[in-house]
Every structure is written in structure tokens, then in C-alpha cells.
Design a protein around this motif. Structure first.
Motif, PDB file in Angstrom:
ATOM      1  N   VAL A  26      44.547  50.986 -17.342  1.00 41.00           N
ATOM      2  CA  VAL A  26      45.350  50.319 -16.303  1.00 41.00           C
ATOM      3  C   VAL A  26      45.291  48.798 -16.395  1.00 41.00           C
ATOM      4  O   VAL A  26      46.321  48.123 -16.401  1.00 41.00           O
ATOM      5  CB  VAL A  26      44.910  50.807 -14.901  1.00 41.00           C
ATOM      6  CG1 VAL A  26      45.674  50.080 -13.799  1.00 41.00           C
ATOM      7  CG2 VAL A  26      45.126  52.313 -14.785  1.00 41.00           C
ATOM      8  N   MET A  27      44.071  48.247 -16.456  1.00 41.63           N
ATOM      9  CA  MET A  27      43.906  46.785 -16.472  1.00 41.63           C
ATOM     10  C   MET A  27      42.687  46.399 -17.286  1.00 41.63           C
ATOM     11  O   MET A  27      41.699  47.135 -17.311  1.00 41.63           O
ATOM     12  CB  MET A  27      43.690  46.240 -15.050  1.00 41.63           C
ATOM     13  CG  MET A  27      44.912  46.134 -14.218  1.00 41.63           C
ATOM     14  SD  MET A  27      44.485  45.486 -12.573  1.00 41.63           S
ATOM     15  CE  MET A  27      46.135  45.154 -11.968  1.00 41.63           C
ATOM     16  N   ALA A  28      42.755  45.230 -17.917  1.00 39.29           N
ATOM     17  CA  ALA A  28      41.600  44.672 -18.625  1.00 39.29           C
ATOM     18  C   ALA A  28      41.186  43.384 -17.924  1.00 39.29           C
ATOM     19  O   ALA A  28      42.027  42.526 -17.658  1.00 39.29           O
ATOM     20  CB  ALA A  28      41.964  44.391 -20.077  1.00 39.29           C
ATOM     21  N   ILE A  29      39.904  43.275 -17.614  1.00 39.11           N
ATOM     22  CA  ILE A  29      39.389  42.083 -16.938  1.00 39.11           C
ATOM     23  C   ILE A  29      38.573  41.282 -17.953  1.00 39.11           C
ATOM     24  O   ILE A  29      37.536  41.740 -18.432  1.00 39.11           O
ATOM     25  CB  ILE A  29      38.499  42.457 -15.717  1.00 39.11           C
ATOM     26  CG1 ILE A  29      39.194  43.515 -14.840  1.00 39.11           C
ATOM     27  CG2 ILE A  29      38.113  41.207 -14.930  1.00 39.11           C
ATOM     28  CD1 ILE A  29      40.572  43.135 -14.329  1.00 39.11           C
ATOM     29  N   THR A  30      39.061  40.090 -18.289  1.00 32.91           N
ATOM     30  CA  THR A  30      38.424  39.248 -19.318  1.00 32.91           C
ATOM     31  C   THR A  30      37.819  38.009 -18.688  1.00 32.91           C
ATOM     32  O   THR A  30      38.452  37.338 -17.872  1.00 32.91           O
ATOM     33  CB  THR A  30      39.458  38.824 -20.380  1.00 32.91           C
ATOM     34  OG1 THR A  30      39.930  39.992 -21.063  1.00 32.91           O
ATOM     35  CG2 THR A  30      38.855  37.865 -21.394  1.00 32.91           C
ATOM     36  N   SER A  31      36.574  37.700 -19.081  1.00 32.99           N
ATOM     37  CA  SER A  31      35.899  36.486 -18.611  1.00 32.99           C
ATOM     38  C   SER A  31      35.276  35.766 -19.789  1.00 32.99           C
ATOM     39  O   SER A  31      34.868  36.391 -20.771  1.00 32.99           O
ATOM     40  CB  SER A  31      34.795  36.836 -17.603  1.00 32.99           C
ATOM     41  OG  SER A  31      35.297  37.668 -16.583  1.00 32.99           O
ATOM     42  N   LEU A  32      35.194  34.430 -19.677  1.00 31.19           N
ATOM     43  CA  LEU A  32      34.541  33.604 -20.694  1.00 31.19           C
ATOM     44  C   LEU A  32      33.228  33.073 -20.138  1.00 31.19           C
ATOM     45  O   LEU A  32      33.136  32.752 -18.951  1.00 31.19           O
ATOM     46  CB  LEU A  32      35.444  32.432 -21.090  1.00 31.19           C
ATOM     47  CG  LEU A  32      36.763  32.788 -21.797  1.00 31.19           C
ATOM     48  CD1 LEU A  32      37.648  31.570 -21.921  1.00 31.19           C
ATOM     49  CD2 LEU A  32      36.509  33.365 -23.175  1.00 31.19           C
TER      50      LEU A  32
END
Length: 426
Positions: free
Chosen positions: A384-390
Motif C-alpha cells: 500500500v505505502m512505503a515510508i522512507t526516512s533519511l
């Protein structure tokens, strides 16, 4: 310029996110797109393998470049279709022609290519239903586990890794005589099992020059600790900690250069991405597979780390002057966690209302299986969704991703809580 992206997943939303940052963009279109691309571009409802419909849109919207997300249009020849059409032939397509797309479209072709150009890979043989008995005999020469690969495209599900010889023989017969994966398994590649750690290295090439993009590792199994059924990918980390400068240099010398030069020697004008699936065996890289496009969810971890103008790089691919283009990557680590529908990768329901994603801070939300319905965003797929953080470390980036995931809800939402844990030093 006006650009059209073909595809509807998280990878395509990541492309739209990155391309929309360029000063060279006038209008951005995604076909068919999803609720996330709809917020930053214009979605157009069409099937990316319906080339006549694609042509109509390209001419109507005055498209000057087409970026192909998924493998199916490439394997079916969208690039060739453009080159053969008087109205389209001058419009660059980012993605290989049909002959280059065989690297992903046929496992047998890609293994022959690797053997011919001395690219390190597992030992293998290919079989059809006519040579089934020979396939059984070959299995008997190998040690468990046994690796069976459907030759053609099987939506990421055509690879089986089996522990017993009896089971391997049974599945080989199922694939070849009962067409377990349809036409894709009319030929099956059996190869030796490589024991190591998987990672992916991505290359952007104009057919002569190339840029090596950041490495990534994705997580295929549905359950924590890499247990359970295979999925399209439950998350990704970029870069891979052990893939340091010396390791990537080894990959470049032994795999990237021979691949790009091999394509040239074979008369294949390849312009686009090469996804190199690797197995790291005691510090030595071996190719498991090629894909002819970016991976998903790896794209959602890789693209946010590239600080250069992606449109500029794609122009370098089209004009074969990629070597002149600036290419820079941030040192920050990206972590991507995929939210999936309950029941995925088996049966699941669609149409569940998604809330909370608009309140997220310090992470990027990439939509995959979503759509707009009655002014709401609802689920429209397994992933459904991808949550990306740096972050400066894997832990820091993961903490941000998981903190933001707590704000998102939809019925029966599922995700892995251990993405990247195997890469964190003890």
C-alpha cells in the motif's frame, strides 16, 4: 519539458517525486499512477502495455520523454514501438529495447549472457518438458537447497528454493508439464544455491557510459526474521553497510563493466537502468539475476539519496553523454518500510480508507497500491505505502520511519518491525 512515467507503484511515485524537483520539468504525467502521484503530477488512466493508448497520450500532451517503471512494457517492446513510429521516434524512452529487456525477460538468456562475458554467477542448466528426465538427473548432482527459476516473467514469483530432492523433482515437473507459472515456466533454469547475503546494485547507462547508483538491500519475506511467504518486498535499506568503496569497486570491475561492454559487443543498444541482484559470498560478488528497471521498494530508498537532477541524468542517457553529467549522492542512510494489506501476499481486500499519512513529518510517503475514491485515499493493492526516512545511522532513520508509521491507519494494516535489523552492527 513534459515527461510521462509509465506505471502505478511505489517506484513510479518515487520517480515522480524526484523528477518533479527538476527545474527542467514543465508538466509531469503518470499512467496509470496512484493517489500519491496524483498529488504531484497528472494521472492518466491507461494500461502501460497498450502502446496505441500510450502514443495517443504522448502526442496529445506533447510529451518529450517517457520513463518506463515496470518490466512488462519493456519486455513487450515499448521502446521498439517508439523507434518504429514516425511520430514518436525522436522521443527518448528511458528503458532498454526488446533485445536488452531479455536480460530480465528470459533467465536462460541472462545466464548465457553471463557465461559468455565471464560474469560470476551460479552454475546452471536449462530444461524443457522434453528434457524433464535430464532435469531430474541434474538435480541429483547438486546439493540442497535446490533453486528452480521460471525462464520468463512470473511477477516476481517464479523462483523456488527447495530443501528436499524429492520436492525439487515434483516442482520441476509441475513447472514444466503443468505450467505452474504459465508460459513463463515452459523453460526452467536449475542452478546451484549460493549461500551469502543478498544486495542490489543499480546502474544507469546510455549504452556506452554508466553511473553506479547507491546499493540497497530489500526484504522479501512477509514475516519478521525473514520468515514466511515471498512478497514483492517489505522494505529496503540504502546503502548496504558491507558494500563499501572497495566492494563496489570489485562489483564494477567484475560485473558492471563486463555487463555494459558485453551488451555493446552483442550489438545491444541499451539505454536505461540495469538492476544487478547480487549474492555476497564471503566477500565475493556473484550475480543472481538482472532486472531491466529499478527495483521496488529499493527505488524508494535509492532515489531520495541522489542529490543530482534526475531529468539531467535521463537527458544524458538519451543523448549518450551521461559521462558529462554531474552525479552526487548524500552520505545519509535511507530506510524504507512497506505497509501492506492484511492477508498479503495471499488474498486481501481493497478499498480500505487510509488516514494519518498527511500528518507525517521528516519521512517521505511513497504510495504504491492506493487510489482516490470519493475524496478519500483508499487501499488498491497488496503493498500500500512505503515510508522512507533519511538518517546518519540505520537506527536513526528507522526510528523516524517507525515513529511516523504509528500515525498511519487502515484496516488490517501490516508491516515488518525488523527491517534493517540484520545490518545493524552488534
Amino acid at each position: 519539458m513534459n515527461i510521462l512515467i509509465l506505471g502505478s507503484g511505489g517506484r513510479e511515485h518515487a520517480f515522480a517525486y524526484k523528477l518533479s524537483q527538476s527545474k527542467k520539468i514543465n508538466q509531469l504525467f503518470v499512467a496509470p499512477g496512484n493517489a500519491g502521484t496524483n498529488a504531484i503530477a497528472t494521472n492518466i488512466s491507461l494500461n502501460p502495455t497498450d502502446f496505441k493508448a500510450v502514443k495517443k497520450v504522448v502526442l496529445e500532451k506533447e510529451i518529450k520523454m517517457v520513463v518506463v517503471g515496470p518490466e512488462a512494457p519493456l519486455v513487450e517492446g515499448v521502446h521498439d514501438f517508439f523507434l518504429a513510429d514516425e511520430d514518436l521516434k525522436k522521443i527518448p524512452v528511458i528503458g532498454p529495447k526488446k533485445d536488452g529487456a531479455l536480460l530480465e525477460g528470459s533467465k536462460d538468456f541472462s545466464k548465457q549472457f553471463m557465461q559468455k562475458h565471464h560474469i560470476p554467477t551460479a552454475q546452471y542448466k536449462s530444461f524443457t518438458k522434453e528434457t524433464l528426465q535430464e532435469g531430474f538427473s541434474f538435480l541429483e548432482t547438486l546439493q540442497a537447497p535446490y533453486v528452480l527459476k521460471a525462464d520468463g516473467l512470473a511477477a516476481g514469483k517464479g523462483v523456488l528454493i527447495l530443501e528436499s530432492l524429492e520436492e525439487a523433482k515434483k516442482e520441476l515437473a509441475e513447472m514444466l508439464t503443468n505450467q505452474k507459472f504459465g508460459e513463463a515456466s515452459s523453460t526452467v533454469v536449475i542452478e546451484e544455491f549460493l549461500d551469502g547475503i543478498e544486495l542490489s546494485v543499480f546502474v544507469l547507462t546510455d549504452g556506452k557510459n554508466y553511473k553506479i547508483l547507491p546499493s540497497a538491500k530489500d526484504y522479501k519475506r512477509i514475516g519478521e526474521g525473514d520468515k514466511g511467504l515471498n512478497t514483492g518486498g517489505m522494505g529496503a535499506i540504502s546503502p548496504v553497510p558491507f558494500a563499501d568503496e572497495a566492494y563496489i569497486k570489485k562489483v564494477e570491475e567484475r560485473i558492471v563493466k563486463p555487463t555494459v561492454e558485453g551488451l555493446q559487443k552483442d550489438g545491444i543498444d541499451y539505454r536505461g537502468f540495469i538492476f544487478i541482484g547480487l549474492m555476497n559470498v564471503n566477500g565475493e560478488p556473484f550475480v543472481i539475476e538482472y532486472n531491466v528497471r529499478m527495483g521496488d521498494p529499493e527505488t524508494e530508498a535509492v532515489l531520495p539519496r541522489i542529490t543530482s537532477d534526475l531529468v539531467d541524468l535521463f537527458e544524458g542517457v538519451a543523448n549518450q553523454n551521461l559521462s558529462e553529467k554531474e552525479f552526487e549522492v548524500t552520505d545519509k542512510i535511507a530506510t524504507t518500510v512497506m505497509l501492506v494489506s492484511g492477508g498479503y501476499p495471499e488474498a486481501y481486500e481493497k478499498g480500505k480508507k487510509i488516514s494519518g499519512f498527511e500528518t507525517i513529518e521528516s519521512s517521505i510517503v511513497f504510495h504504491a497500491g492506493t487510489k482516490n475514491e470519493n475524496e478519500e485515499v483508499v487501499t488498491n493493492g497488496g503493498r500500500v505505502m512505503a515510508i522512507t526516512s533519511l538518517g546518519n545511522t540505520i537506527e536513526e532513520a528507522l526510528e523516524t520511519s517507525y515513529k511516523n508509521i504509528d500515525k498511519i491507519t487502515f484496516e488490517k494494516m501490516n508491516y515488518r518491525k525488523d527491517i534493517g535489523f540484520d545490518l545493524i552492527a552488534e
